[in-house]
Design an enzyme around this catalytic site. Structure first.
Site, short mmCIF file in Angstrom:
data_model
loop_
_atom_site.label_atom_id
_atom_site.label_comp_id
_atom_site.label_asym_id
_atom_site.label_seq_id
_atom_site.Cartn_x
_atom_site.Cartn_y
_atom_site.Cartn_z
N TYR A 152 85.22 -44.98 14.72
CA TYR A 152 84.97 -45.16 13.29
C TYR A 152 85.10 -46.64 12.91
O TYR A 152 84.22 -47.19 12.21
CB TYR A 152 85.96 -44.34 12.47
CG TYR A 152 85.84 -44.56 10.98
CD1 TYR A 152 84.81 -43.97 10.25
CD2 TYR A 152 86.73 -45.39 10.30
CE1 TYR A 152 84.68 -44.20 8.88
CE2 TYR A 152 86.61 -45.62 8.94
CZ TYR A 152 85.59 -45.02 8.24
OH TYR A 152 85.46 -45.26 6.90
N LYS A 156 82.13 -49.24 11.37
CA LYS A 156 82.23 -50.01 10.14
C LYS A 156 82.01 -51.50 10.39
O LYS A 156 81.45 -52.21 9.54
CB LYS A 156 83.58 -49.75 9.48
CG LYS A 156 83.79 -48.32 9.02
CD LYS A 156 82.90 -47.95 7.83
CE LYS A 156 81.66 -47.20 8.16
NZ LYS A 156 80.83 -46.88 6.97
#
Length: 255
Positions: A152, A156
């Site tokens: 994750y 980003k």
């Protein structure tokens, strides 16, 4: 009055962005993952121009979303809000891509490549992008031991890289990336300390404000203030390699 397209706007921060923009008399096109979420989006923001449906874990559906969205354009602003959180196991999509990478990064890339670049482009990242690593040879986590939180954070970072690359390609547009904070939503969880209106404020400001500082480009912002992103996001060679790998993964070139 501006026309804005917001991905992932059936709930949470995206829905709140839509609410604030519609309340200010702007025209908003929403996006939901499926029919059930589309109904929720319509109920939450009945003043929306349209609610488009597509699962961003599918390249076919993402392409179709770009086509459908173009019918409601052109847009004064596009907010790439859609995303998913960490998973406990590595999952592949129907396209053979790791799911977090496809939903959080590849889908934003595809939509950016297939839709005209708007005068204002906003990409959502996370404070966890500071922990993101640049591993171009294994963006899909095919060889590394799975770590959902790291996947994750990496995604980003990739979103920031995509935004800054686009800012360089299109200096005529204001292209920025936003950390909304830890927001109390389904994704953020009940322990988050910021309310959803705070999480939407900067994106709304960037999308429609006439303030000169809202129209600058190539920035990483939180609460309307510029911050320093992960240093990798400022490396032109790394950004170019990400774009090259996204082109190969999706079969779509960024213009």
């Amino acid at each position: 009055m501006s026309r804005i397209f917001i991905t992932g706007s059936s709930q949470g921060i995206g829905a709140e962005c839509a609410r604030q923009l519609i309340a200010a008399d702007h025209e908003v096109v929403l996006h939901a993952r499926d029919a059930h979420r589309a109904q929720a989006a319509t109920a939450a923001n009945p003043g929306a121009v349209a609610v488009l449906t597509a699962d961003l874990a599918s390249l076919t559906q993402t392409r179709a979303l770009a086509s459908a969205a173009s019918e409601h354009g052109p847009y004064d602003a596009i907010i790439h809000n859609a995303g998913m959180g960490a998973t406990t196991q590595r999952e592949l999509t129907e396209d053979g891509l790791e799911r977090i990478f496809q939903v959080n990064v590849a889908s934003a890339y595809v939509l950016t490549a297939l839709l005209p670049v708007a005068p204002r482009m906003v990409f959502l990242t996370s404070g966890l992008e500071a922990d993101g690593t640049w591993t171009p040879e294994d963006l899909d986590w095919a060889t590394r031991a799975w770590d959902g939180r790291q996947a994750y954070a990496d995604s980003k970072l990739h979103d920031s890289m995509l935004a800054f690359h686009l800012a360089g390609l299109h200096p005529e547009s204001a292209v920025n990336v936003v950390d909304p904070g830890w927001i109390r939503t389904e994704l953020g969880g009940p322990d988050a300390w910021d309310e959803v209106d705070q999480g939407a404020d900067t994106q709304v400001w960037l999308a429609v404000s006439d303030e000169p500082t809202a129209q600058d480009t190539g920035r990483y912002l939180k609460r309307r203030a510029p911050l320093s992103p992960n240093p990798i996001a400022r490396e032109a060679d790394a950004r170019a390699e990400l774009i090259s790998r996204l082109e190969r993964a999706t079969g779509i070139a960024l213009q």
